[in-house]
Design an enzyme around this catalytic site. Sequence first.
Site, PDB file in Angstrom:
ATOM      1  CG  HIS A 177      79.318 -36.627 -13.466  1.00  0.00           C
ATOM      2  ND1 HIS A 177      78.042 -37.143 -13.489  1.00  0.00           N
ATOM      3  CD2 HIS A 177      79.185 -35.358 -13.032  1.00  0.00           C
ATOM      4  CE1 HIS A 177      77.180 -36.221 -13.091  1.00  0.00           C
ATOM      5  NE2 HIS A 177      77.845 -35.131 -12.798  1.00  0.00           N
TER       6      HIS A 177
ATOM      7  CG  ASP B  38      77.158 -40.425 -13.839  1.00  0.00           C
ATOM      8  OD1 ASP B  38      78.253 -40.408 -13.247  1.00  0.00           O
ATOM      9  OD2 ASP B  38      76.593 -39.395 -14.242  1.00  0.00           O
TER      10      ASP B  38
ATOM     11  CB  SER C  43      75.961 -34.072 -10.458  1.00  0.00           C
ATOM     12  OG  SER C  43      75.630 -33.464 -11.683  1.00  0.00           O
TER      13      SER C  43
END
Length: 410
Positions: free
Chosen positions: A136, A171, A253
């Site tokens: 992402h 992811d 992230s």
Amino acid sequence: MMSLGNDQGPGWPGGRRPVSTSGLPPSAWLTFLLVLLFLAGLFFWVGMRLYRWAVPTPPLLNPQAQPRQVTPREGLDAEEQEAVELFKKVSPSVVNVDTVAKVKRAPWDDRIFEFKAGTGSGFMWDDEGRMVTNFHVVAEAYSQPHLALRVVLADRSAYDAVIVGVAPDYDLAVIQFAPHDFPPRSKIRKIELTSSEDLQVGYKAFAIGNPFGLSLTMTKGIISALGRVIDSPAGTPIPGVIQHSAAINPGNSGGPLLDRFGRLIGVNTAITTPSQHGGNVGIGFAIPSDTVNEVVTQLIRTGRLLRPDLGIKLYDQRRLRQAGFDRGVMIAQVIPDGPADRAGLRGIRRNPRTGLLEPGDLILAINGQPVDNIEDYERLLRSLKPGSIARLTVERGERTFEVEVIVGGT
């Protein structure tokens, strides 16, 4: 007969007339209190003036002012030393991953302007300059050609990067320094890796990343739980996720989750927060390093992730229950020459003699793990590796048996 000269009248008990007294009126009492308050305030004011006169206020400026002497720092305790050494060891391996938009300000102006469209974290994976981050983090650059990736190293030098491969189901993504903008080999410091299989709740956990654009921020916590399940950007579940309390926020992230030795145990991916734009509340999630190792290796080999596949299509679960099958999942169709077909499994078919439909094989378990519904099947299927052997417990008519299937990949 009246007795003269006696002032005691018969009408007063005890023979005495009461003495008359008169009290102060309320207005007099109010005046008295106001005077007292005035005098008290006056005495206080006079006292403060006398105090200030007796104790002079120091001047605001002092031309003779000198720097204060500092107290020498004592040695670090064991935990501080551990954290300091960990940061020194790992920080050169951690990078910022920025999504950069390159646009022209006007059609008649050939100059290219850049602005940051998104940011995240990542870390160096190998000596060839490949890096790992979350899908992402790079998703927009992956789908929009006018966006580019830029990696910022610990020394704040920046380099262009390209996408090697992506795995939305987990992811994860692998990127690499662009061939035209490769850094000196001395700047490539791959991270140390350890297994996540033997992690335990209570272990120390450290996170280093780029929260809210604040580069190389390190936080500390513990592993709070194991085996969590979170949703991937593809909408599929990611099993075996690590829950931890090291503070992570937007921008973390793709950054590493580390054990106390500075070894990778997970990739920070998500947080739980009370609001959509909230920050950390002590619940963070990281994809375990064993999963990362498998997925990243596939991406480096082929540029894409092979999904485990048994070569079957399942019958609708609601209709299956209505038909009286209260457990398992039924094979509706077997893909010709697929893994299930080669293992001899059957789907729903029509009996050539009677013309009636016969049920397909009912899958009750995979590798000993029960399959009660399609969700169980999908979860267990995702845990398989292409090329490995899966043991299926199957019910066919009145007979239950086990069959080995070589897992395929798509």
